[in-house]
Design an enzyme around this catalytic site. Structure first.
Site, PDB file in Angstrom:
ATOM      1  N   LYS A  53      50.605 -92.850  30.904  1.00  0.00           N
ATOM      2  CA  LYS A  53      49.869 -93.256  29.825  1.00  0.00           C
ATOM      3  C   LYS A  53      48.720 -94.217  30.375  1.00  0.00           C
ATOM      4  O   LYS A  53      47.466 -94.271  29.992  1.00  0.00           O
ATOM      5  CB  LYS A  53      50.701 -93.932  28.961  1.00  0.00           C
ATOM      6  CG  LYS A  53      51.344 -93.039  28.159  1.00  0.00           C
ATOM      7  CD  LYS A  53      52.746 -94.030  27.242  1.00  0.00           C
ATOM      8  CE  LYS A  53      53.394 -92.938  26.651  1.00  0.00           C
ATOM      9  NZ  LYS A  53      54.967 -93.541  26.075  1.00  0.00           N
ATOM     10  N   GLN A  97      57.935 -99.145  25.359  1.00  0.00           N
ATOM     11  CA  GLN A  97      58.492 -97.780  25.561  1.00  0.00           C
ATOM     12  C   GLN A  97      59.995 -97.788  25.037  1.00  0.00           C
ATOM     13  O   GLN A  97      60.800 -98.755  25.153  1.00  0.00           O
ATOM     14  CB  GLN A  97      58.476 -97.375  27.065  1.00  0.00           C
ATOM     15  CG  GLN A  97      58.988 -96.034  27.397  1.00  0.00           C
ATOM     16  CD  GLN A  97      58.210 -94.864  26.998  1.00  0.00           C
ATOM     17  OE1 GLN A  97      57.146 -94.929  26.860  1.00  0.00           O
ATOM     18  NE2 GLN A  97      58.783 -93.828  26.889  1.00  0.00           N
ATOM     19  N   ASP A 120      51.966 -96.514  18.148  1.00  0.00           N
ATOM     20  CA  ASP A 120      53.138 -95.570  18.004  1.00  0.00           C
ATOM     21  C   ASP A 120      53.434 -95.105  16.668  1.00  0.00           C
ATOM     22  O   ASP A 120      54.135 -94.528  16.446  1.00  0.00           O
ATOM     23  CB  ASP A 120      54.151 -96.480  18.593  1.00  0.00           C
ATOM     24  CG  ASP A 120      54.523 -95.942  20.148  1.00  0.00           C
ATOM     25  OD1 ASP A 120      54.358 -94.791  20.348  1.00  0.00           O
ATOM     26  OD2 ASP A 120      55.231 -96.776  20.501  1.00  0.00           O
TER      27      ASP A 120
HETATM   28  N1  GUN Z   1      59.790 -92.731  23.837  1.00  0.00           N
HETATM   29  C1  GUN Z   1      59.728 -91.357  23.554  1.00  0.00           C
HETATM   30  N2  GUN Z   1      58.668 -91.226  23.125  1.00  0.00           N
HETATM   31  C2  GUN Z   1      58.019 -92.318  22.696  1.00  0.00           C
HETATM   32  C3  GUN Z   1      56.941 -92.731  22.108  1.00  0.00           C
HETATM   33  O1  GUN Z   1      55.923 -91.902  21.388  1.00  0.00           O
HETATM   34  N3  GUN Z   1      56.543 -93.925  22.058  1.00  0.00           N
HETATM   35  C4  GUN Z   1      57.509 -94.977  22.566  1.00  0.00           C
HETATM   36  N4  GUN Z   1      56.984 -96.076  22.576  1.00  0.00           N
HETATM   37  N5  GUN Z   1      58.381 -94.571  23.313  1.00  0.00           N
HETATM   38  C5  GUN Z   1      58.776 -93.278  23.410  1.00  0.00           C
END
Ligand code: GUN
Length: 298
Positions: A53, A97, A120
């Site tokens: 990311k 995350q 998110d």
């Molecule tokens: N863990 C797995 N997919 C995601 C996501 O799209 N966002 C976040 N914050 N954690 C994740």
């Protein structure tokens, strides 16, 4: 007939290019979208996602901050970091995350994120906005990526039986809301199945479009899939593989080898939904930047 392989990498690349061009236009007005990504703990897969990311942010010309906190970081420290990011005008998007270590109250962390920076789409306000069809809200990146993949591949959802396997807050639930919305990319008849669903193969075989998001390696077998169905595989699972250099390989929630020959179209793992998730995160961050500065979409 061989199934059509849905090329998530190429579709994500096109979306990222759109975001990059829009970012250039914002930067000409002295505005740079900024994303903060926070990882607590040292789960190797989560660490790889967070780095990817951060790298994509740099490729697009975003401002990016990455926080890699130790697994024993106290809840109070994490909340203080979130509050400081809420107040930081260079940051338009905040992502913590998931999943965090067990001692962290994830709901409290999500609740602390300014919903205007919740790229998110996990905050209660954004969940409500998705349910209420309010375009100001943020839609979670993986479900949004799934819908965009279908649209870009020319696979209509209107009137189709879509079966989602998995009921998580990150994928299954928001995806159901998206697919049942009125209009393009929606209008589907949605069934949400999960680990407790009775006679699962009978339910999943009703799907014109089957979306696997159950988080179990190669769980979906040929018996789950009707001949000619479209299969979208959201899973990214590491399985041990002594023959590979890294000692593992990535597989989806779908047993690709036996399912693909039955499908009209299918996403591969890797190179399917995964790249779309990151592309949608970037698009959401751009949207947050515009909204925070009261700029219309261009
Ligand atoms: N863990 C797995 N997919 C995601 C996501 O799209 N966002 C976040 N914050 N954690 C994740």
């Amino acid at each position: 007939m061989a199934p059509k392989l849905i090329d998530g990498k190429a579709i994500a690349r096109a979306s990222l290019e759109e975001t990059r061009l829009a970012t250039d236009r914002l930067k000409a007005r002295e505005l740079t979208p900024g994303l903060a990504v926070v990882l607590v703990g040292d789960d190797p897969a989560s660490r790889a996602y967070v780095r990817s990311k951060d790298r994509t942010c740099r490729e697009l010309g975003f401002y990016s901050e990455k926080f890699e906190l130790s697994a024993d970081t106290p809840q109070g420290e994490l909340l203080a970091l979130v509050r400081s990011l809420n107040a930081n005008p260079s940051i338009h998007g905040i992502l913590v995350q998931s999943p965090p270590p067990a001692h962290i109250d994830e709901a409290a962390v999500i609740d602390a994120i300014d919903p205007r920076k919740d790229v998110d789409g996990f905050h209660a306000l954004n969940v409500a906005r998705l349910a209420m069809d309010d375009p100001r809200g943020f839609v979670p990146c993986t479900p949004l990526g799934c819908v965009r993949l279908l649209e870009a591949s020319g696979i209509p959802t209107g009137g189709k039986n879509v079966v989602i396997l998995g009921r998580s807050m990150i994928v299954g639930k928001p995806l159901a809301l998206l697919l049942m919305r009125k209009g393009a990319g929606g209008d589907a008849t949605v069934t949400v199945a999960h680990s407790r669903t009775r006679d699962l193969p009978e339910v999943t075989r009703r799907a014109d479009i089957l979306i696997a998001a159950i988080g179990r390696a190669e769980y979906v077998r040929a018996e789950h899939v009707r001949e000619g169905a479209v299969v979208i595989d959201v899973g990214i699972n590491r399985v041990g593989d002594p023959a590979s250099e890294k000692g593992y390989r990535l597989v989806g929630d779908v047993a690709f080898g036996e399912v693909a020959p039955r499908c009209s179209a299918i996403t591969p793992v890797p190179g399917g939904v995964g790249p779309m998730t990151i592309a949608m995160l970037m698009a959401n961050t751009l949207k947050a930047c515009r909204q925070l500065h009261n700029l219309p979409e261009d």
